[in-house]
Design a protein around this motif. Structure first.
Motif, PDB file in Angstrom:
ATOM      1  N   ARG A 190       0.738  -1.122  -0.125  1.00 30.78           N
ATOM      2  CA  ARG A 190      -0.043  -0.148   0.186  1.00 30.78           C
ATOM      3  C   ARG A 190       0.859   1.406   0.042  1.00 30.78           C
ATOM      4  N   VAL A 191       1.977   1.348   0.744  1.00 37.51           N
ATOM      5  CA  VAL A 191       2.751   2.371   0.616  1.00 37.51           C
ATOM      6  C   VAL A 191       3.651   2.703  -0.667  1.00 37.51           C
ATOM      7  N   ASP A 192       4.012   1.651  -1.250  1.00 36.04           N
ATOM      8  CA  ASP A 192       4.470   1.474  -2.809  1.00 36.04           C
ATOM      9  C   ASP A 192       3.352   2.052  -3.786  1.00 36.04           C
ATOM     10  N   ARG A 193       2.341   1.835  -3.713  1.00 36.32           N
ATOM     11  CA  ARG A 193       1.107   2.272  -4.357  1.00 36.32           C
ATOM     12  C   ARG A 193       0.974   3.727  -4.142  1.00 36.32           C
ATOM     13  N   LEU A 194       0.846   4.239  -2.856  1.00 32.15           N
ATOM     14  CA  LEU A 194       0.635   5.638  -2.570  1.00 32.15           C
ATOM     15  C   LEU A 194       1.866   6.324  -3.239  1.00 32.15           C
ATOM     16  N   LYS A 195       2.914   5.913  -3.135  1.00 34.52           N
ATOM     17  CA  LYS A 195       4.429   6.722  -3.616  1.00 34.52           C
ATOM     18  C   LYS A 195       4.446   6.609  -5.162  1.00 34.52           C
ATOM     19  N   ASN A 196       3.709   5.737  -5.697  1.00 30.73           N
ATOM     20  CA  ASN A 196       3.825   5.480  -7.324  1.00 30.73           C
ATOM     21  C   ASN A 196       3.444   6.601  -7.916  1.00 30.73           C
ATOM     22  N   PRO A 197       4.136   7.402  -8.644  1.00 34.71           N
ATOM     23  CA  PRO A 197       3.575   8.591  -9.448  1.00 34.71           C
ATOM     24  C   PRO A 197       2.504   8.290 -10.411  1.00 34.71           C
ATOM     25  N   ARG A 198       2.076   6.967 -10.846  1.00 26.22           N
ATOM     26  CA  ARG A 198       0.964   6.534 -11.831  1.00 26.22           C
ATOM     27  C   ARG A 198      -0.246   6.108 -11.024  1.00 26.22           C
ATOM     28  N   ALA A 199      -0.291   6.290  -9.741  1.00 24.21           N
ATOM     29  CA  ALA A 199      -1.427   5.957  -8.986  1.00 24.21           C
ATOM     30  C   ALA A 199      -2.656   7.118  -9.273  1.00 24.21           C
ATOM     31  N   HIS A 200      -3.397   6.735  -9.537  1.00 23.81           N
ATOM     32  CA  HIS A 200      -4.862   7.419 -10.067  1.00 23.81           C
ATOM     33  C   HIS A 200      -5.294   8.125  -9.161  1.00 23.81           C
ATOM     34  N   SER A 201      -5.357   7.371  -7.977  1.00 28.47           N
ATOM     35  CA  SER A 201      -6.287   7.633  -6.922  1.00 28.47           C
ATOM     36  C   SER A 201      -5.375   8.992  -5.995  1.00 28.47           C
ATOM     37  N   GLN A 202      -4.025   9.321  -6.481  1.00 31.14           N
ATOM     38  CA  GLN A 202      -3.207  10.231  -5.812  1.00 31.14           C
ATOM     39  C   GLN A 202      -2.951  11.438  -6.856  1.00 31.14           C
ATOM     40  N   HIS A 203      -3.856  11.446  -7.836  1.00 35.37           N
ATOM     41  CA  HIS A 203      -3.876  12.872  -8.707  1.00 35.37           C
ATOM     42  C   HIS A 203      -5.243  13.777  -8.390  1.00 35.37           C
ATOM     43  N   PRO A 204      -5.207  14.801  -7.496  1.00 36.36           N
ATOM     44  CA  PRO A 204      -3.889  15.128  -6.796  1.00 36.36           C
ATOM     45  C   PRO A 204      -3.818  14.265  -5.579  1.00 36.36           C
ATOM     46  N   ALA A 205      -2.716  14.289  -4.870  1.00 34.66           N
ATOM     47  CA  ALA A 205      -2.411  13.566  -3.872  1.00 34.66           C
ATOM     48  C   ALA A 205      -3.054  13.863  -2.447  1.00 34.66           C
ATOM     49  N   SER A 206      -3.371  12.965  -1.801  1.00 40.68           N
ATOM     50  CA  SER A 206      -4.168  12.900  -0.530  1.00 40.68           C
ATOM     51  C   SER A 206      -3.169  13.441   0.614  1.00 40.68           C
ATOM     52  N   HIS A 207      -3.748  14.384   1.577  1.00 42.48           N
ATOM     53  CA  HIS A 207      -3.113  14.825   2.810  1.00 42.48           C
ATOM     54  C   HIS A 207      -3.916  14.520   3.927  1.00 42.48           C
ATOM     55  N   SER A 208      -3.374  14.126   5.104  1.00 37.61           N
ATOM     56  CA  SER A 208      -4.138  14.010   6.296  1.00 37.61           C
ATOM     57  C   SER A 208      -3.580  14.635   7.513  1.00 37.61           C
TER      58      SER A 208
END
Length: 154
Positions: free
Chosen positions: A62-80
């Motif tokens: 899951r960490v690797d997916r969140l850091k992947n620049p191609r992760a669609h769910s992180q465009h834009p990036a999530s912040h907490s």
């Protein structure tokens, strides 16, 4: 850090700073991250479904997916943002400690924002390098209701 309450605050800060590799390093090799579907009423992760029950391997994926620049769910990036009440040590035995920390959790992505509340329960083990997480259990308030997609770690 010797006080386990400081450890819990440090863990939340790492998540809010998106220092996900450093956060993952806080887990013991046999560590688990668990978000029960039934919240505090759920006795274990095996007798009922959970929102999440992840060992180190699944956490790493899951960490690797969140850091992947191609992760669609992180465009834009999530912040907490974790807003913690003071942690309470419920029990200490030898090199282990159990803590309870009520929290508010805000996750923002683009124009959207979600707010969750609950209690984090940490089972920590002391090693020569310091405290590590054996289990982090997150009991969400109203956990059984329909929830939005949570991208990061509560």
């Amino acid at each position: 850090m010797t006080d386990p309450r400081d450890f819990v605050a440090h863990e939340a800060a790492l998540l809010d700073e998106r220092r996900l590799d450093d956060w993952l390093a806080l887990f013991a090799e046999d560590g688990h991250y668990w978000v029960p579907l039934l919240g505090a009423a759920q006795a274990d992760p095996f007798s009922h479904n959970s929102l999440a029950y992840e060992d180190r391997l699944l956490l790493q994926l899951r960490v690797d997916r969140l850091k992947n620049p191609r992760a669609h769910s992180q465009h834009p990036a999530s912040h907490s943002q974790h807003v913690l009440q003071p942690s309470r040590v419920e029990r200490e035995e030898g090199d282990e400690a159990w803590l309870r920390t009520p929290f508010l959790y805000v996750e923002a992505r683009g124009e959207g924002q979600i707010l969750l509340s609950g209690t984090a329960r940490h089972h920590l083990v002391r090693t020569s390098a310091g405290w590590l997480i054996r289990e982090k259990r997150v009991d969400l308030l109203n956990a059984g209701r329909a929830l939005p997609a949570i991208q990061l770690f509560i």
